[in-house]
Design an enzyme around this catalytic site. Structure first.
Site, mmCIF file in Angstrom:
data_model
loop_
_atom_site.group_PDB
_atom_site.id
_atom_site.type_symbol
_atom_site.label_atom_id
_atom_site.label_comp_id
_atom_site.label_asym_id
_atom_site.label_seq_id
_atom_site.Cartn_x
_atom_site.Cartn_y
_atom_site.Cartn_z
ATOM 1 N N GLU A 229 40.881 -62.800 -7.673
ATOM 2 C CA GLU A 229 41.174 -63.986 -6.846
ATOM 3 C C GLU A 229 42.527 -63.708 -6.205
ATOM 4 O OE1 GLU A 229 42.495 -66.722 -5.247
ATOM 5 O OE2 GLU A 229 42.750 -67.970 -7.035
ATOM 6 N N CYS A 263 47.240 -70.242 -2.925
ATOM 7 C CA CYS A 263 46.361 -69.266 -2.260
ATOM 8 C C CYS A 263 45.471 -69.959 -1.237
ATOM 9 C CB CYS A 263 45.548 -68.482 -3.277
ATOM 10 S SG CYS A 263 44.718 -69.498 -4.496
#
Ligand code: NDP
Length: 455
Positions: A229, A263
């Protein structure tokens, strides 16, 4: 002895110093996690769920304590730190309540008298985790991993070691077997040896693209499964039919939450020509009005960045984007005060080929991009090496849905900022990584999807 020091980014002062463990000590912790696995894998879902609910209780009963620790170590404003801890408790409860059904055997009709798919745990999992959500990123991995019957070792970011030890401690306090979850206070150079360890069966990493490439390469060499990720440069398309008040409110929160270090934060605002000037004006006013300051103060909206080096790197990216032709609307100057502060910054007329378009801006800096029309906006949004989240802001939900389906990302939201929700899979494509966390997809990533055939 080598140490890991934590520094309060609001003041630049040292908080604590933690002795790093040696390679042999890391090996012992992994061996212990493997030993625990031999019995934990056979433990009932009911027993696991009871402990997971206890962990949720501990998080909820100590929200202020853990939130303060996160704020001190990485600068998140205190209200959002509390929100993070509460969200951790929700994830624990979600998996406590749903793991058994998510991992239920799936019967498959074949010529066999009985055939089905079953999901078995893999063993010890290594998690390499970042500092931006120091509790949530770890719990998002650990809650499903433990519920599935795996055990865990954690290599957390160096600047949040206090949170790392707090996680280890709370999991033990909840009553999980000692050693089921071990914090390895090691440097990133020592991660290779951990991945190579025979007991470590798979690796998950949340963090930057370079860290992901390095860890995935080592894991690949050792034929160990990974979930990655990584970063994102999420585009939000803002169409001419929006309510500008609502769109700019979303944009400001999307860019400044977690001091810009998320993110899935909204990083590139792709605005159609017709409303570009109006959007920019209102967005600028609202960004400017947000108070920057001490993250423990309840009325602060923008705290410091997590580390001074990250702030300096972001500033270099801003300067580069301006040299490349973007217009600095507000911010863009390192304030003369102690701490790793960076002001809310807007870069306008950002175009492909500029730093603020091509790379991730991990801090409170918005790139505003002009699109000729809807088709051009989609093209610009997809013109990225990343593909984590993306969004469309429009007055027409059907139109939004059609666009969402064309966006190259793991998550595309209409009229809402991308958030992770335990009921939905979360992850990216392209250089944002692969694999999924959360939901049934996430819990099954670290299981052996096994076929059983009884003839
Ligand atoms: P990193 O990716 O460097 O750090 C994340 C984790 O990986 C930390 O535990 C770190 O340890 C570890 N790590 C770093 N390099 C390696 C390596 N080669 N091998 C093994 N482990 C490694 O993030 P940074 O702290 O440097 O942040 C920089 C950038 O990362 C941000 O600007 C942003 O782009 C991205 N990022 C993305 C996040 C996301 O949610 N996807 C979260 C945080 C950062 P250590 O701390 O000891 O170096």
């Amino acid at each position: 002895m080598e140490t890991t020091k934590t520094i309060n980014p609001a003041t630049g002062e040292e908080i604590a110093s933690y002795d790093r463990i040696t390679a042999d000590e890391a090996k012992e912790k992994i061996a212990k996690a493997n030993k625990v696995f031999q019995s934990w894998k056979n433990e009932s879902f009911e027993k696991r769920a009871k402990l997971m609910h206890k962990l949720a209780d501990i998080l909820e009963n100590n929200t202020d304590k853990y939130a303060t620790l996160a704020t001190q170590e990485m600068g998140k404003i205190i209200g959002q730190s509390r929100g993070e801890v509460e969200k951790c408790a929700r994830i624990c409860r979600y998996y406590a309540d749903n793991a058994a059904s998510l991992l239920e055997n799936r019967s498959v009709e074949t010529e066999a008298s009985k055939s089905y798919v079953t999901f078995q745990p893999l063993g010890v999992l290594l998690a390499v985790m970042p500092w931006n959500f120091p509790f949530y990123q770890v719990i998002r991995f650990a809650a499903p991993a433990l519920m599935a019957g795996n055990t865990c070792v954690l290599k957390h970011a160096s600047n949040v070691q206090g949170c790392a030890f707090a996680l280890e401690e709370m999991i033990e306090k909840a009553g999980f077997p000692k050693g089921i979850f071990a914090n390895l206070n090691i440097s990133s150079d020592a991660v290779e040896e951990v991945i190579e360890n025979e007991h470590v069966k798979a690796v998950t990493l949340t963090g930057s693209e370079p860290a992901g490439r390095s860890v995935a390469a080592i894991a690949g060499k050792n034929l160990k499964k990974t979930v990655m990720e990584l970063g994102g440069s999420d585009a939000y398309i803002i169409l001419e039919d929006v309510d500008l008040e609502e769109a700019t409110d979303l944009a400001v929160f999307g860019r400044l939450q977690n001091n810009g270090q998320t993110c899935i934060a909204a990083k590139r605002f792709v605005v159609v020509d017709k409303i570009y000037d109006d959007f920019l004006e209102m967005f600028t006013e609202k960004m400017q009005a947000k108070k920057m300051g001490e993250p423990m103060d309840e009325d602060t909206f923008l705290g410091p960045m997590a580390r001074a080096d990250l702030r300096d790197e972001l500033h270099d990216q801003v300067e580069k984007t301006v040299i490349q032709g973007a217009r600095l609307v507000i911010g863009g100057k390192i304030p003369k005060q102690k701490g790793a502060y960076y002001p809310a910054t807007i870069l306008a007329e950002v175009e492909p080929g500029m730093e603020g378009f091509d790379n991730e801006l991990f801090g409170p800096v918005a790139s505003v991009i002009k699109a000729k029309n809807e088709a051009h906006a989609i093209e610009l949004a997809n013109n990225s090496t990343f593909g984590l989240g993306s969004g469309v802001i429009t007055g027409d939900k059907d139109r939004g849905e059609k666009i969402a389906l064309q966006l190259e990302a793991g998550n595309s939201f209409v009229n809402k900022l991308v958030v992770s929700d335990p009921r939905l899979p979360f992850g990216g494509i392209k250089n944002s990584g692969y694999g999924r966390e959360l939901s049934g997809y996430g819990i099954r990533e670290f299981t052996n999807t096994k076929s059983i055939w009884i003839d």
